[in-house]
Design a protein around this motif. Sequence first.
Motif, PDB file in Angstrom:
ATOM      1  N   GLU A 123       4.194  58.653   6.437  1.00 11.49           N
ATOM      2  CA  GLU A 123       3.069  57.727   6.328  1.00 11.49           C
ATOM      3  C   GLU A 123       1.940  58.068   7.289  1.00 11.49           C
ATOM      4  O   GLU A 123       0.868  57.472   7.211  1.00 11.49           O
ATOM      5  CB  GLU A 123       3.563  56.299   6.591  1.00 11.49           C
ATOM      6  CG  GLU A 123       4.580  55.807   5.565  1.00 11.49           C
ATOM      7  CD  GLU A 123       5.111  54.428   5.896  1.00 11.49           C
ATOM      8  OE1 GLU A 123       4.693  53.889   6.948  1.00 11.49           O
ATOM      9  OE2 GLU A 123       5.919  53.884   5.117  1.00 11.49           O
ATOM     10  N   THR A 124       2.170  59.001   8.213  1.00 16.05           N
ATOM     11  CA  THR A 124       1.115  59.423   9.138  1.00 16.05           C
ATOM     12  C   THR A 124       0.247  60.499   8.493  1.00 16.05           C
ATOM     13  O   THR A 124       0.581  61.048   7.442  1.00 16.05           O
ATOM     14  CB  THR A 124       1.734  59.962  10.439  1.00 16.05           C
ATOM     15  OG1 THR A 124       2.535  61.108  10.126  1.00 16.05           O
ATOM     16  CG2 THR A 124       2.606  58.898  11.099  1.00 16.05           C
ATOM     17  N   GLN A 125      -0.853  60.814   9.134  1.00 13.45           N
ATOM     18  CA  GLN A 125      -1.786  61.810   8.615  1.00 13.45           C
ATOM     19  C   GLN A 125      -1.579  63.166   9.292  1.00 13.45           C
ATOM     20  O   GLN A 125      -2.539  63.867   9.612  1.00 13.45           O
ATOM     21  CB  GLN A 125      -3.225  61.322   8.834  1.00 13.45           C
ATOM     22  CG  GLN A 125      -3.538  59.991   8.191  1.00 13.45           C
ATOM     23  CD  GLN A 125      -3.412  60.054   6.662  1.00 13.45           C
ATOM     24  OE1 GLN A 125      -3.735  61.067   6.049  1.00 13.45           O
ATOM     25  NE2 GLN A 125      -2.931  58.969   6.075  1.00 13.45           N
ATOM     26  N   LEU A 126      -0.337  63.540   9.511  1.00 12.86           N
ATOM     27  CA  LEU A 126      -0.034  64.804  10.160  1.00 12.86           C
ATOM     28  C   LEU A 126      -0.102  65.957   9.175  1.00 12.86           C
ATOM     29  O   LEU A 126       0.213  65.801   7.984  1.00 12.86           O
ATOM     30  CB  LEU A 126       1.357  64.764  10.796  1.00 12.86           C
ATOM     31  CG  LEU A 126       1.564  63.789  11.965  1.00 12.86           C
ATOM     32  CD1 LEU A 126       3.013  63.803  12.411  1.00 12.86           C
ATOM     33  CD2 LEU A 126       0.633  64.115  13.123  1.00 12.86           C
ATOM     34  N   GLY A 127      -0.473  67.134   9.671  1.00 15.59           N
ATOM     35  CA  GLY A 127      -0.464  68.323   8.848  1.00 15.59           C
ATOM     36  C   GLY A 127       0.943  68.881   8.704  1.00 15.59           C
ATOM     37  O   GLY A 127       1.912  68.359   9.266  1.00 15.59           O
ATOM     38  N   ARG A 128       1.059  69.973   7.968  1.00 16.08           N
ATOM     39  CA  ARG A 128       2.372  70.550   7.703  1.00 16.08           C
ATOM     40  C   ARG A 128       3.012  71.049   8.994  1.00 16.08           C
ATOM     41  O   ARG A 128       4.222  70.888   9.192  1.00 16.08           O
ATOM     42  CB  ARG A 128       2.241  71.693   6.697  1.00 16.08           C
ATOM     43  CG  ARG A 128       1.824  71.249   5.298  1.00 16.08           C
ATOM     44  CD  ARG A 128       1.781  72.434   4.352  1.00 16.08           C
ATOM     45  NE  ARG A 128       3.075  73.107   4.279  1.00 16.08           N
ATOM     46  CZ  ARG A 128       3.287  74.217   3.580  1.00 16.08           C
ATOM     47  NH1 ARG A 128       2.279  74.793   2.920  1.00 16.08           N
ATOM     48  NH2 ARG A 128       4.481  74.764   3.536  1.00 16.08           N
TER      49      ARG A 128
END
Length: 467
Positions: A123-128
């Motif tokens: 649910e976070t906006q983290l990258g790969r």
Amino acid sequence: MKQTLQLKVSQQLTLTPQLQQSIKLLQMSTLDLSSELERYLLENPLLERSDGSDSPPAEGDAPVTQESSNDTAEDRQQDSMELTDWGSGGGGGHHDGDDEFDPILNAPCRPTLREHLTAQMRETQLGRRDSALLALLIDELDDDGYLQTPLEDVAAELPLELDVEAEELETLRKLMMQFEPMGIGSRDLAEFLALQLGNLPASTPSLPLARKLAGEHLALLGSRDYTRLKKILGVSEAELRAAHSLIATLRPRPTSGFDQGETHYVAPDIHVVRRGGRWVAQLNRGSLPKLQVNQLYANMLQQRDNSHNLSGQLQEARWLVKNIQQRFDTILKVSESIVERQQAFFEHGEVAMRPLILRDIADELGLHESTISRVTTQKYLLCSRGLFELKYFFGNALETDSGGECSATAIKALIRQIIDSEDGKKPLSDSAIADKLTAQGIQVARRTVAKYREAMQIPPVSLRKAL
């Protein structure tokens, strides 16, 4: 070398398949037995659940068998057995509802801690890259939710071309500590307590002192060295007590409240009830299976050649029915003997437990001690004082000054009573507890008191001291 023929007579003990099955069934718990019987029902077409048309036997009676009137009494005893309704749904195994509905498959499944954290990470906006590194940190968590592995070691194990630094992992760890449950990924208890204290309102009483205790003097607080703490911090006993009480309200582990374990159910095999002024044991009718030989197949086989492929399964079914009945008969006999010898326990509690060893029951019933051990393992007794494993009622004897004997269970109960009634500011040492037991006529060494106290998971005197 000349070859010759010789005749030699010898005796050898051999475990027959029937005896092996009897031993296997005897040492199983009630729930394991139910699973094993389900397997037999699937593999052997000559076994079936009885329809339950006959009235159940009286409480305490041996399991009742039911067969065709054309069979002999011996065949009736071997081929079928009625104990009680199979499971909690009654006999026959018929259900009025949808046959495809399985309540076990429809039960809610609680996610594991890793699944719970991974779902929040998505649910976070983290990258790969950050998501992969955070997933790696989640895998490094211990059972309590702490991340004790140094981040430098985690970064060193990664390929050099990824160019991962400990500072990058620390940023992700700080993010993970904001997940639910709060504080997951903390380094140690001090950091976790500081995080919880930091989330409390500034107006919380004793908050500054509690932060100082948790951050700088947690070791002294854990060892309950209150005298030294008051001297170092320059506070009164009341102030220290208030700060300690505030810390005691915090969670000790990040995973506290997050249930990861499975629920294990225990079905009592024996009920103990009061009848005629004495406590008596009787079988728990709800835990007994309802099983019999399929008479249609059995009659067909009796009219055919015994070499039929199903003849072996018929014999296996008869063995199973007989061994199950023998299993419950043995459990009931052993339980009756235990209850008869431990009447004082059911009347007055642990302090009245009598010394009892496996050999006492074995000699009384004419059985081997190994049989008594199998019967009392994972078999449970339900009485007005709670649920107990049958092995709980066995304990070594210690002599008293009056020439009598006292069981280890009774001594443990007395030790707990002494500790529960002690002054929290001046707890009793193991030697002092041994002296109190000696005053009651029970000679117990200090090391024995320490062994029993540790077995009951009671902390030593230094950790029982209270403000």
